[in-house]
Scaffold this active site. Sequence first.
Site, PDB file in Angstrom:
ATOM      1  N   PHE A  74      26.711 -30.598  20.329  1.00 26.30           N
ATOM      2  CA  PHE A  74      26.424 -30.071  18.662  1.00 26.30           C
ATOM      3  C   PHE A  74      25.327 -28.918  19.256  1.00 26.30           C
ATOM      4  CE2 PHE A  74      23.532 -30.262  15.522  1.00 26.30           C
ATOM      5  CZ  PHE A  74      24.390 -29.794  14.268  1.00 26.30           C
TER       6      PHE A  74
ATOM      7  N   GLU B 216      17.933 -34.971  14.004  1.00 24.75           N
ATOM      8  CA  GLU B 216      18.837 -35.058  12.769  1.00 24.75           C
ATOM      9  C   GLU B 216      18.024 -35.108  11.414  1.00 24.75           C
ATOM     10  OE1 GLU B 216      21.865 -34.614  13.154  1.00 24.75           O
ATOM     11  OE2 GLU B 216      22.238 -35.405  15.289  1.00 24.75           O
TER      12      GLU B 216
HETATM   13  C1  LIG Z   1      16.129 -35.677  22.558  1.00 26.85           C
HETATM   14  C2  LIG Z   1      16.299 -34.752  21.566  1.00 26.85           C
HETATM   15  C3  LIG Z   1      17.756 -34.351  21.503  1.00 26.85           C
HETATM   16  C4  LIG Z   1      18.198 -33.253  20.594  1.00 26.85           C
HETATM   17  N1  LIG Z   1      19.417 -32.932  20.548  1.00 26.85           N
HETATM   18  C5  LIG Z   1      19.931 -31.899  19.731  1.00 26.85           C
HETATM   19  C6  LIG Z   1      21.245 -31.453  19.843  1.00 26.85           C
HETATM   20  O1  LIG Z   1      22.263 -32.101  20.236  1.00 26.85           O
HETATM   21  N2  LIG Z   1      21.502 -30.568  19.173  1.00 26.85           N
HETATM   22  C7  LIG Z   1      20.690 -29.677  18.384  1.00 26.85           C
HETATM   23  O2  LIG Z   1      21.146 -28.617  17.993  1.00 26.85           O
HETATM   24  N3  LIG Z   1      19.377 -29.954  18.373  1.00 26.85           N
HETATM   25  C8  LIG Z   1      18.964 -31.160  19.060  1.00 26.85           C
HETATM   26  N4  LIG Z   1      17.609 -31.506  19.082  1.00 26.85           N
HETATM   27  C9  LIG Z   1      16.812 -30.598  18.362  1.00 26.85           C
HETATM   28  C10 LIG Z   1      16.225 -31.309  17.085  1.00 26.85           C
HETATM   29  O3  LIG Z   1      17.338 -31.196  16.094  1.00 26.85           O
HETATM   30  C11 LIG Z   1      15.027 -30.574  16.656  1.00 26.85           C
HETATM   31  O4  LIG Z   1      13.912 -30.851  17.174  1.00 26.85           O
HETATM   32  C12 LIG Z   1      14.661 -30.938  15.165  1.00 26.85           C
HETATM   33  O5  LIG Z   1      15.538 -30.326  14.328  1.00 26.85           O
HETATM   34  C13 LIG Z   1      13.083 -30.394  14.782  1.00 26.85           C
HETATM   35  O6  LIG Z   1      13.178 -28.906  15.181  1.00 26.85           O
HETATM   36  P1  LIG Z   1      11.896 -28.600  16.052  1.00 26.85           P
HETATM   37  O7  LIG Z   1      11.746 -29.314  17.085  1.00 26.85           O
HETATM   38  O8  LIG Z   1      12.095 -27.094  16.110  1.00 26.85           O
HETATM   39  O9  LIG Z   1      10.696 -28.726  15.067  1.00 26.85           O
HETATM   40  P2  LIG Z   1      10.048 -27.622  14.022  1.00 26.85           P
HETATM   41  O10 LIG Z   1      10.940 -27.347  12.922  1.00 26.85           O
HETATM   42  O11 LIG Z   1       9.142 -26.630  14.790  1.00 26.85           O
HETATM   43  O12 LIG Z   1       8.979 -28.474  13.494  1.00 26.85           O
HETATM   44  C14 LIG Z   1       7.547 -28.884  13.756  1.00 26.85           C
HETATM   45  C15 LIG Z   1       7.059 -29.886  13.228  1.00 26.85           C
HETATM   46  O13 LIG Z   1       7.082 -29.457  11.658  1.00 26.85           O
HETATM   47  C16 LIG Z   1       7.508 -30.210  10.856  1.00 26.85           C
HETATM   48  N5  LIG Z   1       7.921 -29.300   9.776  1.00 26.85           N
HETATM   49  C17 LIG Z   1       9.194 -28.581   9.902  1.00 26.85           C
HETATM   50  N6  LIG Z   1       9.357 -27.828   8.650  1.00 26.85           N
HETATM   51  C18 LIG Z   1       8.560 -28.408   7.741  1.00 26.85           C
HETATM   52  C19 LIG Z   1       8.119 -28.439   6.339  1.00 26.85           C
HETATM   53  N7  LIG Z   1       8.949 -27.549   5.499  1.00 26.85           N
HETATM   54  N8  LIG Z   1       7.426 -29.147   5.829  1.00 26.85           N
HETATM   55  C20 LIG Z   1       6.336 -30.196   6.428  1.00 26.85           C
HETATM   56  N9  LIG Z   1       6.514 -30.189   7.919  1.00 26.85           N
HETATM   57  C21 LIG Z   1       7.749 -29.647   8.448  1.00 26.85           C
HETATM   58  C22 LIG Z   1       8.737 -30.947  11.616  1.00 26.85           C
HETATM   59  O14 LIG Z   1       9.065 -32.163  10.743  1.00 26.85           O
HETATM   60  C23 LIG Z   1       8.160 -31.013  12.884  1.00 26.85           C
HETATM   61  O15 LIG Z   1       7.172 -32.457  12.684  1.00 26.85           O
HETATM   62  C24 LIG Z   1      17.259 -32.506  19.861  1.00 26.85           C
HETATM   63  C25 LIG Z   1      15.772 -32.718  20.324  1.00 26.85           C
HETATM   64  C26 LIG Z   1      15.383 -33.882  20.834  1.00 26.85           C
HETATM   65  C27 LIG Z   1      13.924 -34.209  20.796  1.00 26.85           C
END
Ligand SMILES: Cc1cc2nc3c(=O)[nH]c(=O)nc-3n(C[C@H](O)[C@H](O)[C@H](O)COP(=O)(O)OP(=O)(O)OC[C@H]3O[C@@H](n4cnc5c(N)ncnc54)[C@H](O)[C@@H]3O)c2cc1C
Lengths: 385, 84
Positions: A128, A365
């Site tokens: 995904f 997720e």
């Molecule tokens: C082991 C692992 C497997 C993964 N597998 C997949 C996969 O298969 N496919 C895929 O597409 N993605 C995958 N991901 C990515 C995952 O979906 C994202 O890491 C997640 O959606 C968070 O996005 P980000 O890491 O860019 O954090 P950011 O969006 O940059 O957020 C950083 C921090 O700010 C907080 N934050 C963001 N917006 C707000 C808000 N509006 N108000 C308050 N706080 C906020 C977040 O909660 C987080 O704590 C994976 C991640 C990991 C660690």
Amino acid sequence: MTLTDPAPATRTADRVTDRTSARAFVDTHVVPYADVYDRAGRVPEDLLQRVAEAGLWAPFLPPGSGGAGMDLVTLGEVHEEVGRGCSSLRSLLTVHTMVSWTVQRWGTPAQRERWTTLLGSGQVLGAFCLSEPGAGSDTSGITTTAAESGGGWVLNGVKTWTTGGQRADLFLVFARTAASIGAFLVPREAPGVRVRPIHDMLGTRASMLAEISFDDVVLGPDALLGPSGFTAGMVLTGTLDLGRYSVAAGSLGILQACLEASSGYAARRRVGGSALRELPLIQAKLSDMVTDARAARLLVAEAGRLKDAGESATLMATWVAKYFASTAAVRHAAEAVQIHGANGCSPDYPVARLYRDAKVMEIIEGSNEIQRITIAGQAEREKTT
Amino acid sequence: MSTTAKDQILTFVRERYPQAEIDASQDIFALGFVNSLFAMELVMFVEKTFGITIPNEELRIDNFRTADTMASLVARLSADLAVA
Ligand SMILES: Cc1cc2nc3c(=O)[nH]c(=O)nc-3n(C[C@H](O)[C@H](O)[C@H](O)COP(=O)(O)OP(=O)(O)OC[C@H]3O[C@@H](n4cnc5c(N)ncnc54)[C@H](O)[C@@H]3O)c2cc1C
């Protein structure tokens, strides 16, 4: 111990149809090896094959499409059991589940014909691709594009953190179209697709993450999955909902594993002449694990029941279940390490892995923060009837 | 049939957004609070309540703008079901 599970494959005996058979499968083929997978940074092919033989990849697909018509309550129980054994394997199941369900739910008859049996049998593994280097929680910020060209599409962009990306055969890629965001099925072997493995993550270390880049990837018209326009967002919402359900169940599995490891250890380990489990402060930790595991199990089951009934309330029920189960898993994994003392920090006990894996559950997720924002939106209509 | 469908749909939308005053001909998208979570809830609600499956080609924004248009969609798909 090696990566290879020496037990012979027993096709019919290993078929997973419910929680009991899932537990037996996981105890035999997963639990003894999960730490080895974690250290090796991959789930070996022979386990992927066993999962296929057990009918575990997408048992909710209809019989005849490579599935067994499994209801989603049972699917949640199965994913809990897998998560109890190994979160990396459960993560691979989660993303494959998302791809398989999306093809089944939104695919045209031709798309279903082409892919479901292959996905159901595990001959084709799905991944995904939503997150990008510059866009995670804010899905509207994705910059990967799918431009219409010659009746088909040309895909350009970079996806990252793709669970199973190192191994998957078929990518479900979300990309910006002229009208909105569309979901595209992209075979790994399509020219212009490049896979760069990501190693040494904090948790789910064996889930074979990758960065996937798409460089002028030419796709046919049948690559687009589901409707375009405003409802294209629903493909993403529905896909993430099922992924979230699986992660909720998997988080509960981690919590259950913490409980089982901690209660066993507390019964064996003696301090100052008594077993750990006799100490009130340790009892407090165990009692909270038992209670939260039961509560999480009820929330997951309720979300599953609503899915099986086709009730729209399942969407919010799943957010709540995942929020509760993932935060409880983190809390109790920390306490499980605490109960194990120095042993809990060593590679000789599974709780260090559970602790690292649990943290990931609060990010994927829908991160904790996004969970809370979404659940707060429910507050006004939350009343008992 | 369609009057009942309209009422049921309106009740569902109003429960979700108690702060807004919504009538059957009001464009809920123009009100600006429809996100993809609510869109999915709406589609699931319509499918479950009226026992229909909405095919991809009917998942167009114009079919979901108002309780009136949704009720027409329900009537059309229910008629297809009766013929099939
Ligand atoms: C082991 C692992 C497997 C993964 N597998 C997949 C996969 O298969 N496919 C895929 O597409 N993605 C995958 N991901 C990515 C995952 O979906 C994202 O890491 C997640 O959606 C968070 O996005 P980000 O890491 O860019 O954090 P950011 O969006 O940059 O957020 C950083 C921090 O700010 C907080 N934050 C963001 N917006 C707000 C808000 N509006 N108000 C308050 N706080 C906020 C977040 O909660 C987080 O704590 C994976 C991640 C990991 C660690």
